[in-house]
Write a protein that holds these residues in place. Sequence first.
Motif, PDB file in Angstrom:
ATOM      1  N   VAL A 102       0.854  -1.190   0.000  1.00 35.81           N
ATOM      2  CA  VAL A 102       0.000   0.000   0.000  1.00 35.81           C
ATOM      3  C   VAL A 102       0.884   1.232   0.000  1.00 35.81           C
ATOM      4  CG1 VAL A 102      -1.766   1.268   1.266  1.00 35.81           C
ATOM      5  CG2 VAL A 102      -1.842  -1.221   1.184  1.00 35.81           C
ATOM      6  N   ASP A 103       0.715   2.055  -1.021  1.00 35.22           N
ATOM      7  CA  ASP A 103       1.563   3.227  -1.207  1.00 35.22           C
ATOM      8  C   ASP A 103       0.930   4.462  -0.562  1.00 35.22           C
ATOM      9  OD1 ASP A 103       3.757   4.605  -2.046  1.00 35.22           O
ATOM     10  OD2 ASP A 103       3.465   4.269  -4.185  1.00 35.22           O
ATOM     11  N   THR A 104       1.542   5.614  -0.793  1.00 35.36           N
ATOM     12  CA  THR A 104       1.108   6.850  -0.146  1.00 35.36           C
ATOM     13  C   THR A 104      -0.082   7.519  -0.828  1.00 35.36           C
ATOM     14  OG1 THR A 104       2.782   8.056  -1.431  1.00 35.36           O
ATOM     15  CG2 THR A 104       3.391   7.356   0.789  1.00 35.36           C
ATOM     16  N   GLN A 105      -0.500   7.014  -2.001  1.00 32.69           N
ATOM     17  CA  GLN A 105      -1.676   7.578  -2.666  1.00 32.69           C
ATOM     18  C   GLN A 105      -2.922   7.071  -1.937  1.00 32.69           C
ATOM     19  OE1 GLN A 105      -1.170   9.906  -5.143  1.00 32.69           O
ATOM     20  NE2 GLN A 105       0.917   9.571  -4.417  1.00 32.69           N
ATOM     21  N   PHE A 106      -3.317   7.787  -0.925  1.00 36.31           N
ATOM     22  CA  PHE A 106      -4.280   7.330   0.080  1.00 36.31           C
ATOM     23  C   PHE A 106      -5.572   6.771  -0.523  1.00 36.31           C
ATOM     24  CE2 PHE A 106      -7.471   8.161   3.455  1.00 36.31           C
ATOM     25  CZ  PHE A 106      -6.883   7.446   4.490  1.00 36.31           C
ATOM     26  N   PHE A 107      -6.289   7.577  -1.291  1.00 34.21           N
ATOM     27  CA  PHE A 107      -7.585   7.157  -1.820  1.00 34.21           C
ATOM     28  C   PHE A 107      -7.438   6.071  -2.887  1.00 34.21           C
ATOM     29  CE2 PHE A 107      -8.219  11.579  -0.368  1.00 34.21           C
ATOM     30  CZ  PHE A 107      -9.153  11.322   0.625  1.00 34.21           C
ATOM     31  N   SER A 108      -6.367   6.175  -3.652  1.00 30.53           N
ATOM     32  CA  SER A 108      -6.109   5.163  -4.672  1.00 30.53           C
ATOM     33  C   SER A 108      -5.907   3.790  -4.051  1.00 30.53           C
ATOM     34  CB  SER A 108      -4.870   5.559  -5.489  1.00 30.53           C
ATOM     35  OG  SER A 108      -4.525   4.547  -6.404  1.00 30.53           O
ATOM     36  N   GLU A 109      -5.181   3.742  -2.941  1.00 33.04           N
ATOM     37  CA  GLU A 109      -4.901   2.455  -2.302  1.00 33.04           C
ATOM     38  C   GLU A 109      -6.149   1.888  -1.627  1.00 33.04           C
ATOM     39  OE1 GLU A 109      -2.070   0.784  -2.707  1.00 33.04           O
ATOM     40  OE2 GLU A 109      -1.453   2.425  -3.996  1.00 33.04           O
ATOM     41  N   ILE A 110      -6.983   2.743  -1.082  1.00 30.98           N
ATOM     42  CA  ILE A 110      -8.268   2.279  -0.539  1.00 30.98           C
ATOM     43  C   ILE A 110      -9.091   1.632  -1.649  1.00 30.98           C
ATOM     44  CG2 ILE A 110     -10.476   3.026   0.451  1.00 30.98           C
ATOM     45  CD1 ILE A 110      -8.926   5.249   1.911  1.00 30.98           C
ATOM     46  N   ALA A 111      -9.172   2.316  -2.775  1.00 33.06           N
ATOM     47  CA  ALA A 111      -9.951   1.805  -3.903  1.00 33.06           C
ATOM     48  C   ALA A 111      -9.361   0.496  -4.434  1.00 33.06           C
ATOM     49  CB  ALA A 111     -10.006   2.853  -5.011  1.00 33.06           C
ATOM     50  N   LYS A 112      -8.041   0.378  -4.412  1.00 35.45           N
ATOM     51  CA  LYS A 112      -7.387  -0.840  -4.913  1.00 35.45           C
ATOM     52  C   LYS A 112      -7.814  -2.065  -4.108  1.00 35.45           C
ATOM     53  CE  LYS A 112      -2.978  -1.628  -3.992  1.00 35.45           C
ATOM     54  NZ  LYS A 112      -1.516  -1.420  -4.032  1.00 35.45           N
ATOM     55  N   LEU A 113      -7.769  -1.955  -2.786  1.00 35.67           N
ATOM     56  CA  LEU A 113      -8.132  -3.088  -1.938  1.00 35.67           C
ATOM     57  C   LEU A 113      -9.612  -3.428  -2.072  1.00 35.67           C
ATOM     58  CD1 LEU A 113      -6.085  -2.378   1.323  1.00 35.67           C
ATOM     59  CD2 LEU A 113      -5.442  -3.699  -0.692  1.00 35.67           C
ATOM     60  N   ARG A 114     -10.443  -2.405  -2.198  1.00 38.10           N
ATOM     61  CA  ARG A 114     -11.881  -2.647  -2.359  1.00 38.10           C
ATOM     62  C   ARG A 114     -12.151  -3.274  -3.728  1.00 38.10           C
ATOM     63  NH1 ARG A 114     -15.445   1.037  -2.570  1.00 38.10           N
ATOM     64  NH2 ARG A 114     -16.951   0.387  -0.998  1.00 38.10           N
TER      65      ARG A 114
ATOM     66  N   ALA B  28      -4.827   1.032   4.285  1.00 38.24           N
ATOM     67  CA  ALA B  28      -5.053  -0.416   4.262  1.00 38.24           C
ATOM     68  C   ALA B  28      -6.211  -0.804   5.168  1.00 38.24           C
ATOM     69  CB  ALA B  28      -3.785  -1.141   4.689  1.00 38.24           C
ATOM     70  N   LEU B  29      -6.285  -0.153   6.323  1.00 42.80           N
ATOM     71  CA  LEU B  29      -7.378  -0.421   7.266  1.00 42.80           C
ATOM     72  C   LEU B  29      -8.719  -0.029   6.660  1.00 42.80           C
ATOM     73  CD1 LEU B  29      -8.671  -1.027   9.978  1.00 42.80           C
ATOM     74  CD2 LEU B  29      -7.818   1.175  10.821  1.00 42.80           C
ATOM     75  N   ILE B  30      -8.802   1.168   6.102  1.00 40.09           N
ATOM     76  CA  ILE B  30     -10.061   1.629   5.506  1.00 40.09           C
ATOM     77  C   ILE B  30     -10.421   0.784   4.291  1.00 40.09           C
ATOM     78  CG2 ILE B  30     -11.167   3.572   4.314  1.00 40.09           C
ATOM     79  CD1 ILE B  30      -9.615   5.444   6.102  1.00 40.09           C
ATOM     80  N   GLY B  31      -9.393   0.344   3.542  1.00 40.11           N
ATOM     81  CA  GLY B  31      -9.645  -0.462   2.350  1.00 40.11           C
ATOM     82  C   GLY B  31     -10.111  -1.870   2.644  1.00 40.11           C
ATOM     83  N   GLY B  32      -9.956  -2.319   3.885  1.00 39.52           N
ATOM     84  CA  GLY B  32     -10.489  -3.623   4.261  1.00 39.52           C
ATOM     85  C   GLY B  32      -9.478  -4.748   4.311  1.00 39.52           C
ATOM     86  N   ALA B  33      -8.197  -4.443   4.532  1.00 44.01           N
ATOM     87  CA  ALA B  33      -7.178  -5.491   4.632  1.00 44.01           C
ATOM     88  C   ALA B  33      -7.412  -6.338   5.872  1.00 44.01           C
ATOM     89  CB  ALA B  33      -5.785  -4.869   4.666  1.00 44.01           C
ATOM     90  N   ASP B  34      -7.124  -7.620   5.768  1.00 46.16           N
ATOM     91  CA  ASP B  34      -7.310  -8.536   6.892  1.00 46.16           C
ATOM     92  C   ASP B  34      -6.065  -8.629   7.769  1.00 46.16           C
ATOM     93  OD1 ASP B  34     -10.017  -9.584   6.164  1.00 46.16           O
ATOM     94  OD2 ASP B  34      -8.932 -10.252   4.379  1.00 46.16           O
ATOM     95  N   LEU B  35      -4.899  -8.573   7.144  1.00 43.34           N
ATOM     96  CA  LEU B  35      -3.630  -8.563   7.863  1.00 43.34           C
ATOM     97  C   LEU B  35      -2.821  -7.369   7.367  1.00 43.34           C
ATOM     98  CD1 LEU B  35      -4.408 -11.718   8.147  1.00 43.34           C
ATOM     99  CD2 LEU B  35      -1.947 -12.054   8.415  1.00 43.34           C
ATOM    100  N   ILE B  36      -2.188  -6.652   8.286  1.00 45.07           N
ATOM    101  CA  ILE B  36      -1.406  -5.478   7.903  1.00 45.07           C
ATOM    102  C   ILE B  36      -0.029  -5.555   8.547  1.00 45.07           C
ATOM    103  CG2 ILE B  36      -1.283  -2.962   7.894  1.00 45.07           C
ATOM    104  CD1 ILE B  36      -4.306  -2.864   8.178  1.00 45.07           C
ATOM    105  N   THR B  37       0.989  -5.295   7.739  1.00 45.70           N
ATOM    106  CA  THR B  37       2.367  -5.219   8.210  1.00 45.70           C
ATOM    107  C   THR B  37       2.880  -3.803   8.005  1.00 45.70           C
ATOM    108  OG1 THR B  37       2.790  -7.534   7.623  1.00 45.70           O
ATOM    109  CG2 THR B  37       4.713  -6.108   7.925  1.00 45.70           C
ATOM    110  N   VAL B  38       3.399  -3.197   9.049  1.00 44.56           N
ATOM    111  CA  VAL B  38       4.000  -1.867   8.957  1.00 44.56           C
ATOM    112  C   VAL B  38       5.508  -2.022   9.074  1.00 44.56           C
ATOM    113  CG1 VAL B  38       4.224   0.404  10.032  1.00 44.56           C
ATOM    114  CG2 VAL B  38       1.984  -0.703   9.913  1.00 44.56           C
ATOM    115  N   HIS B  39       6.233  -1.586   8.057  1.00 38.45           N
ATOM    116  CA  HIS B  39       7.693  -1.674   8.099  1.00 38.45           C
ATOM    117  C   HIS B  39       8.266  -0.534   8.945  1.00 38.45           C
ATOM    118  CE1 HIS B  39       7.994  -4.929   5.254  1.00 38.45           C
ATOM    119  NE2 HIS B  39       7.242  -4.290   4.387  1.00 38.45           N
ATOM    120  N   PRO B  40       9.276  -0.819   9.764  1.00 39.06           N
ATOM    121  CA  PRO B  40       9.921   0.232  10.564  1.00 39.06           C
ATOM    122  C   PRO B  40      10.496   1.326   9.665  1.00 39.06           C
ATOM    123  CG  PRO B  40      10.574  -1.950  11.330  1.00 39.06           C
ATOM    124  CD  PRO B  40       9.828  -2.156  10.047  1.00 39.06           C
TER     125      PRO B  40
END
Length: 567
Positions: free
Chosen positions: A228-240, A291-303
């Motif tokens: 999931v990249d920094t294009q916020f709305f685009s990434e939400i739409a991608k997961l949906r 990722a959360l808004i887009g509906g991901a089931d598992l999320i990994t945040v890199h340091p």
Amino acid sequence: MSNKMKDIQFPSVNYDDWKEQAIKALKGKPFETLFSKTIEGVTLEPLYTQEMLVEKMGGQLEKQISTIRSLKMSATFLAAQQIYGKTPEQFFSNIQDSLNRGNDVLTIDSRMPFEWNDDSLSQLVNYISENSFKFYVQNENDSLLKVFNKIDDSNKQKINGFIISETPVTLEGFEKVRTYSANTVTYHNDGANAIQELAIALALAAKYAQLEENFEDFTKKYFVNFAVDTQFFSEIAKLRAFKVLWKAFSSAYGFNNPSAIPVFAETSLRSFSKLDVYVNLLRAGNEAFAALIGGADLITVHPHDVLSEPTEQSIRIARNVLLVLKEESFVADVLDPSGGSYFIESLTAEYVEKAWQLFIEIEDAGGIDAFSQSGKLQAAIEEVYNSRLKAVETRKHSLIGTNIYANPVDELPLATNPQHSQIKRLAIPFENLREKYNEVQPSIAILTIGKLKNFKARADFVAGFFATAGIILKQSGEIETIEDAIGWLKQVNYDYVIVAGNDEDTKSLIPSILAQKPKNLILDVAGKFKEEETEWLNSGLNGFIFAGQNLIVKLKEVLESLKGVQR
């Protein structure tokens, strides 16, 4: 007062009314300037209304929303944080600490600094027998996979996890371990856009579905992993959009009511930079929220320092990003937070349509393997990558702390994390350039002509321009006469100088400065001067610095010139 407020009536405003006011505010600029095109080729409108959405989708709108909501794998998301460690002792200590502090799914990349021997694998068995896991392995011969040989037949049914590999891994008796991963992250890291990632996820599904006797068995082993990249709305739409595409894909196999497929998301590293690394933390937070808004089931945040060497603190911060989102945003309590948004629903539909078209193109070419071997897939992704790179190098796309608002005294870390060294990150050209300028240590300054109010804007722009290369520029102060300008140039003895002033002051002094400047001095001008360009260049001017210019190209040219004249 409160009673009066209840009686207030606001006039209704339609799109035409809004458009009329927008045109007035543009003051002569075309209304079309408010439209923008994404890297996926989707045109974004300045305003979305209910009427526009209904006209666009009609009866499909309700189907899209219901499909997305019905194909959510879990009620909330799980934190799937990666475990690090230089030694087995440190690694297993970090596993336990991670679980104690809220991690849900043990995420392990097999490429560790230590060997997976019998002792380390035996210890790992104890953890994966009690906790879900996500493994990144290189292939089915990866040494990490030997851990499954150490699990008794009676315990195989308890093992619950996921294996991400370039080729599917075969495990006998582990029915709760999914091994068909549509890992689009590798394509994402090469520069792929959202539509390409979605089409590739389907194409990989089509490939893996052929490995099973029936489609239902395949769905029990399949999952998808997105970056999931920094294009916020685009990434939400991608997961949906994936959920809508998954239903269409399943319908083609005769399953009109498919099972939900686990959707994984990890924060993108192609937008990460080794420069001003704490900005990576902001990027990761933005991406995790999408990722959360887009509906991901598992999320990994890199340091935020994962490109060099994650620390105990950075690992904890990354994990806490998810814990804060889960416990304090309350977004996880909503089934489909962005559902019904005119903009998001429109964008989701656009992605579905375009991704399905690309998927069909891939299948018509013989499937994902044939399409890749033909070179068409890599060529398409390379084209998108080059577009991204150009946008960063010209500042049409901002990488805060790297190509804009850069900290010139920021030092690049010496360590490099080999797990992520092959990613085609957009910051790499700037990191490389900073290293080269640091080696040369050029002597550069700004000749500021006129009063402060006249040159400050351009001087600040030039300072920011060179800050991206790690250079702090000296300034002359207010210089108003040709005599003062030439005197300063001869006194300070710089290798390279940029003249900054308003148009009037610059035009009046540059011809005389060029005629009298020191012979070996490289001189540039801040701003665009089209009418004077040829004359000034013929008189000895090196070039110009201006907004919209390719920073990397210009800074490389300056560096090469400096190597030839340094004293």
